[in-house]
Motif scaffolding. Structure first.
Motif, PDB file in Angstrom:
ATOM      1  N   PRO A 114       3.054  -6.952   3.381  1.00  0.00           N
ATOM      2  CA  PRO A 114       2.001  -6.144   2.740  1.00  0.00           C
ATOM      3  C   PRO A 114       2.404  -5.637   1.366  1.00  0.00           C
ATOM      4  O   PRO A 114       1.540  -5.490   0.484  1.00  0.00           O
ATOM      5  N   LEU A 115       3.695  -5.398   1.169  1.00  0.00           N
ATOM      6  CA  LEU A 115       4.132  -4.952  -0.147  1.00  0.00           C
ATOM      7  C   LEU A 115       3.930  -6.055  -1.179  1.00  0.00           C
ATOM      8  O   LEU A 115       3.502  -5.793  -2.323  1.00  0.00           O
ATOM      9  N   THR A 116       4.231  -7.254  -0.781  1.00  0.00           N
ATOM     10  CA  THR A 116       4.007  -8.391  -1.697  1.00  0.00           C
ATOM     11  C   THR A 116       2.519  -8.563  -1.986  1.00  0.00           C
ATOM     12  O   THR A 116       2.122  -8.884  -3.116  1.00  0.00           O
ATOM     13  N   PHE A 117       1.694  -8.355  -0.957  1.00  0.00           N
ATOM     14  CA  PHE A 117       0.247  -8.456  -1.153  1.00  0.00           C
ATOM     15  C   PHE A 117      -0.256  -7.424  -2.167  1.00  0.00           C
ATOM     16  O   PHE A 117      -1.004  -7.743  -3.094  1.00  0.00           O
ATOM     17  N   LEU A 118       0.181  -6.156  -1.990  1.00  0.00           N
ATOM     18  CA  LEU A 118      -0.257  -5.117  -2.917  1.00  0.00           C
ATOM     19  C   LEU A 118       0.264  -5.379  -4.326  1.00  0.00           C
ATOM     20  O   LEU A 118      -0.460  -5.171  -5.322  1.00  0.00           O
ATOM     21  N   ALA A 119       1.532  -5.826  -4.430  1.00  0.00           N
ATOM     22  CA  ALA A 119       2.071  -6.127  -5.754  1.00  0.00           C
ATOM     23  C   ALA A 119       1.298  -7.264  -6.410  1.00  0.00           C
ATOM     24  O   ALA A 119       1.053  -7.257  -7.623  1.00  0.00           O
ATOM     25  N   GLY A 120       0.855  -8.228  -5.607  1.00  0.00           N
ATOM     26  CA  GLY A 120       0.057  -9.320  -6.163  1.00  0.00           C
ATOM     27  C   GLY A 120      -1.315  -8.864  -6.621  1.00  0.00           C
ATOM     28  O   GLY A 120      -1.830  -9.316  -7.658  1.00  0.00           O
ATOM     29  N   VAL A 121      -1.930  -7.947  -5.846  1.00  0.00           N
ATOM     30  CA  VAL A 121      -3.252  -7.423  -6.241  1.00  0.00           C
ATOM     31  C   VAL A 121      -3.161  -6.641  -7.542  1.00  0.00           C
ATOM     32  O   VAL A 121      -3.964  -6.807  -8.470  1.00  0.00           O
ATOM     33  N   TRP A 122      -2.149  -5.729  -7.589  1.00  0.00           N
ATOM     34  CA  TRP A 122      -2.035  -4.901  -8.778  1.00  0.00           C
ATOM     35  C   TRP A 122      -1.475  -5.676  -9.978  1.00  0.00           C
ATOM     36  O   TRP A 122      -1.502  -5.189 -11.103  1.00  0.00           O
ATOM     37  N   GLY A 123      -0.989  -6.856  -9.720  1.00  0.00           N
ATOM     38  CA  GLY A 123      -0.491  -7.649 -10.835  1.00  0.00           C
ATOM     39  C   GLY A 123      -1.522  -8.576 -11.443  1.00  0.00           C
ATOM     40  O   GLY A 123      -1.214  -9.337 -12.360  1.00  0.00           O
ATOM     41  N   MET A 124      -2.773  -8.556 -10.921  1.00  0.00           N
ATOM     42  CA  MET A 124      -3.829  -9.404 -11.480  1.00  0.00           C
ATOM     43  C   MET A 124      -4.298  -8.855 -12.833  1.00  0.00           C
ATOM     44  O   MET A 124      -4.397  -7.635 -13.024  1.00  0.00           O
TER      45      MET A 124
END
Length: 305
Positions: A257-267
């Motif tokens: 989930p941390l990777t998922f959130l980092a990917g979302v906020w990195g868009m």
């Protein structure tokens, strides 16, 4: 070398060809000594060849001239190594002739007993020699059992150590011991079936046969224990691998989930409220820590690490 002892009183004497009421022991005889033995005793040619042959297995036969048995046992049974020794026994009606390359443990133990009430006939001497030979197999079984017990402790205490080589080495020694005990048992059984002796002597031979049978049974048990020990080691390694994989899976799930959130906020979108918030960075780290801590506690309670 030839030495002789009277069966009646157990006294040693210089052998001069006497062949009645005596026990004659030969160890690696010279050609002249062998010729003297053949002149004094009616030795069957086949039995003599078996006795003189190096490395011959255990066997027995009742020849017209005499009963014959040769048994192989351990030189150092308390160490349970691969070194063996062999004793051949020619049993006549009133005399016994033994042959060995250099003596055996059983021979050295029984020789001083000659002349006692229970060891004053050729058949009684033969029984005592076979019985003491059977005792060496029990000594070897005790030594092998101690080594198996030590190996079991190593398997449980040193999980990272690979005991496969030690297990197969012990299995080789146990298999050899079982084969020697089984051959001796079969030879003793054959001697008891065909030897010309009294019912009391037959009972003694059956007793020795039972001793060899119980020794072979102990070696069978040791072989099964080693097989089970090898299976246990493989199961422990498999269990340890499962635990490692479970731990790695738990760590991966925490970071998923941390990777998922980092990917979302990195868009790279222009309108993302979190990116322009003055507390966005702290909020992101707080979210990461909260999710990671919550999953860690959950996995800990489930016993996944």
């Amino acid at each position: 070398m030839i030495r002789a002892r009277r069966l009646s009183d157990g006294q040693d004497f210089p052998w001069n060809g006497e062949h009645e009421n005596v026990w004659v022991d030969t160890q690696d005889p010279t050609p002249d000594e062998l010729a003297a033995l053949q002149a004094a005793f009616p030795l069957n040619r086949l039995a003599l060849e078996d006795a003189l042959e190096r490395g011959h297995w255990s066997r027995a036969e009742a020849y017209p001239e005499h009963a014959f048995i040769t048994v192989r046992s351990y030189v150092n049974p308390d160490q349970a190594d691969e070194f063996t020794e062999r004793l051949s026994i020619f049993t006549f009606g009133d005399a016994v002739l033994t042959h060995s390359p250099g003596g055996t443990r059983a021979l050295n133990s029984v020789w001083p007993l000659t002349g006692r009430d229970s060891v004053n006939t050729a058949q009684e001497v033969t029984y005592e020699l076979l019985d003491h030979t059977a005792d060496t197999f029990f000594t070897a079984a005790d030594a092998l059992e101690a080594r198996v017990d030590d190996l079991e402790e190593r398997v449980f205490q040193r999980v990272r150590e690979n005991p496969v080589a030690a297990v197969f080495e012990l299995k080789h020694l146990v298999s050899q011991a079982r084969r020697l005990a089984t051959d001796a048992r079969e030879a003793t059984a054959l001697l008891g079936r065909h030897a010309n002796c009294t019912p009391a002597d037959l009972v003694r031979y059956r007793d020795v046969q039972d001793s060899f049978t119980r020794a072979a049974g102990r070696f069978d048990t040791l072989r099964d224990l080693l097989t089970n020990l090898l299976d246990l080691h493989l199961n422990l390694q498999s269990q340890r691998m499962n635990e490692v994989m479970r731990t790695l899976t738990a760590v991966s799930v925490i970071f998923l989930p941390l990777t998922f959130l980092a990917g979302v906020w990195g868009m790279n979108f222009d309108h993302m409220p979190e990116l322009r918030s003055p507390h966005g960075y702290a909020l992101a780290w707080g979210t990461f820590l909260l999710i990671g801590a919550a999953l860690s506690v959950y996995f800990k309670r489930r016993g996944w690490w």
